[in-house]
Design an enzyme around this catalytic site. Sequence first.
Site, short mmCIF file in Angstrom:
data_model
loop_
_atom_site.label_atom_id
_atom_site.label_comp_id
_atom_site.label_asym_id
_atom_site.label_seq_id
_atom_site.Cartn_x
_atom_site.Cartn_y
_atom_site.Cartn_z
N GLU A 233 -33.72 -0.08 -15.55
CA GLU A 233 -32.48 -0.87 -15.57
C GLU A 233 -32.71 -2.36 -15.81
OE1 GLU A 233 -31.21 0.00 -11.44
OE2 GLU A 233 -31.36 -2.15 -11.05
N HIS B 21 -25.80 -0.66 -10.85
CA HIS B 21 -26.31 -1.23 -9.60
C HIS B 21 -25.24 -2.07 -8.89
CE1 HIS B 21 -30.44 -2.12 -7.65
NE2 HIS B 21 -29.48 -2.23 -6.74
N ASP C 52 -26.41 4.96 -9.77
CA ASP C 52 -26.09 3.54 -9.66
C ASP C 52 -27.32 2.71 -9.98
OD1 ASP C 52 -24.31 1.32 -8.93
OD2 ASP C 52 -25.69 1.03 -7.24
N ARG D 9 -33.05 3.61 -5.53
CA ARG D 9 -33.73 2.81 -6.54
C ARG D 9 -34.05 3.73 -7.72
NH1 ARG D 9 -32.07 -1.13 -4.67
NH2 ARG D 9 -33.15 -2.94 -3.84
P1 NAD Z 1 -33.62 1.87 5.73
O1 NAD Z 1 -34.96 1.26 5.77
O2 NAD Z 1 -32.67 1.65 6.88
O3 NAD Z 1 -33.75 3.46 5.56
C1 NAD Z 1 -34.63 4.08 4.66
C2 NAD Z 1 -34.98 5.44 5.25
O4 NAD Z 1 -35.73 6.16 4.26
C3 NAD Z 1 -35.84 5.35 6.51
O5 NAD Z 1 -35.26 6.11 7.54
C4 NAD Z 1 -37.18 5.94 6.06
O6 NAD Z 1 -37.85 6.64 7.10
C5 NAD Z 1 -36.71 6.88 4.96
N1 NAD Z 1 -37.78 7.33 4.09
C6 NAD Z 1 -38.96 6.74 3.74
N2 NAD Z 1 -39.68 7.55 2.95
C7 NAD Z 1 -38.95 8.68 2.78
C8 NAD Z 1 -39.17 9.89 2.07
N3 NAD Z 1 -40.29 10.12 1.38
N4 NAD Z 1 -38.21 10.85 2.12
C9 NAD Z 1 -37.08 10.65 2.83
N5 NAD Z 1 -36.82 9.53 3.52
C10 NAD Z 1 -37.75 8.56 3.50
O7 NAD Z 1 -32.98 1.40 4.35
P2 NAD Z 1 -31.43 1.40 3.94
O8 NAD Z 1 -30.83 0.08 4.30
O9 NAD Z 1 -30.79 2.64 4.41
O10 NAD Z 1 -31.56 1.39 2.34
C11 NAD Z 1 -32.14 2.48 1.65
C12 NAD Z 1 -32.42 2.07 0.22
O11 NAD Z 1 -31.19 1.87 -0.46
C13 NAD Z 1 -33.14 0.70 0.07
O12 NAD Z 1 -34.54 0.84 0.20
C14 NAD Z 1 -32.74 0.26 -1.30
O13 NAD Z 1 -33.73 0.66 -2.23
C15 NAD Z 1 -31.44 1.02 -1.56
N6 NAD Z 1 -30.30 0.11 -1.72
C16 NAD Z 1 -29.57 0.18 -2.86
C17 NAD Z 1 -28.48 -0.68 -3.04
C18 NAD Z 1 -27.59 -0.62 -4.26
O14 NAD Z 1 -26.82 -1.56 -4.50
N7 NAD Z 1 -27.65 0.44 -5.06
C19 NAD Z 1 -28.18 -1.63 -2.06
C20 NAD Z 1 -28.95 -1.65 -0.90
C21 NAD Z 1 -30.02 -0.80 -0.74
#
Ligand code: NAD
Length: 334
Positions: free
Chosen positions: A264, A296, A259, A235
């Site tokens: 944005e 994105h 991305d 994000r």
């Molecule tokens: P998820 O919940 O499976 O994994 C997130 C991980 O981040 C967890 O293991 C959590 O413990 C960890 N985390 C929390 N705080 C942290 C910190 N301070 N330092 C390091 N790690 C930390 O989520 P996911 O499905 O893997 O998605 C991750 C992120 O990707 C989403 O929250 C979303 O913002 C982003 N995303 C972006 C797109 C895109 O199109 N660019 C699409 C989907 C998701």
Amino acid sequence: MRMILFSSRQYDSDTFTEANAAHGYELHFQESHLDADTTVLAQGCEVVCPFVNDHVDAAVLERLHAGGTRLIALRSAGFNHVDLAAAERLGIPIVRVPAYSPHAVAEHAVGLILALNRRLPRAVARTREGDFSLHGLLGFDLHGKTVGVIGTGMIGRVFGRIMAGFGMRVLAHDPGTPADDLLALGARYVPLDTLLAESDVVSLHCPLLPSTYHLIDGAALAKMKRGAMLVNTGRGGLVEANALIGALKDGQLGNLGLDVYEEEGGIFFEDHSNLPLQDDVLARLLMFPNVIVTAHQAFFTREAMNEIAQTTLGNVAAWQAGTPRNAVRAADQA
Ligand code: NAD
């Protein structure tokens, strides 16, 4: 039942219409963003389906509630754009799509790394112009280098596995439980400062929370290995965009793939090609030859879009049946 999808485009309409064959809901596709001024469009819609840059704050939720909305069905994994405490106060459940295709996002992050490292956009532009020279296109072998994965949830794990396949040493940082599959591939969980200091490539895969806002700021950039690459498909708010410019100018940051971008909203997902870009930080970032910005699009694969539509409508059906699933609560936003 009436459901309105804000910030929708033709591709949303196509996939949701197809998935809705199994449900028969009355779907309204609305191009406008959801904000305090556009809540009126949701009048009489029991279900509102916002996208990632819609503003679902307390004022919006109150207006939606007054207009008859009883469920917010996010068509995203991230929920940082929603005031979950306000939703709870109003008794509006918030459901999301926790996993659609972690592969889509992880593979896009890898795409950014390869494109940056081997200067692919520049190389393609050059050969199209009949210039077949190689100066300025020198890359490095990923094999044998170190990648730092910040956040090893669903996406970070897939990403880490792919990078291990390139023969990279994998460092990981996550306050949660270490991922067994990454440990089995030899990944090492380390404090954030160690990851920043030792990684040639740093990739962000954690959610945007108050605790992760500007996780990568000027101080964090200074702790990175000189000339390293940073990739953010998480994000925008995870990275302090202003701090990137100085780090790129003096070479502390060698390559940057974004991305997502913290400002944005109102820019990404729109065609601004006939307008002067109003965001000076983004305009400056786009000028660097070692920066790639995509709007994105990491989630944007056929498989992910189908899964998003099916899960979102399935979430609505489960809520209607009194067995809500994939709900997020205020405690998840801590
Ligand atoms: P998820 O919940 O499976 O994994 C997130 C991980 O981040 C967890 O293991 C959590 O413990 C960890 N985390 C929390 N705080 C942290 C910190 N301070 N330092 C390091 N790690 C930390 O989520 P996911 O499905 O893997 O998605 C991750 C992120 O990707 C989403 O929250 C979303 O913002 C982003 N995303 C972006 C797109 C895109 O199109 N660019 C699409 C989907 C998701």
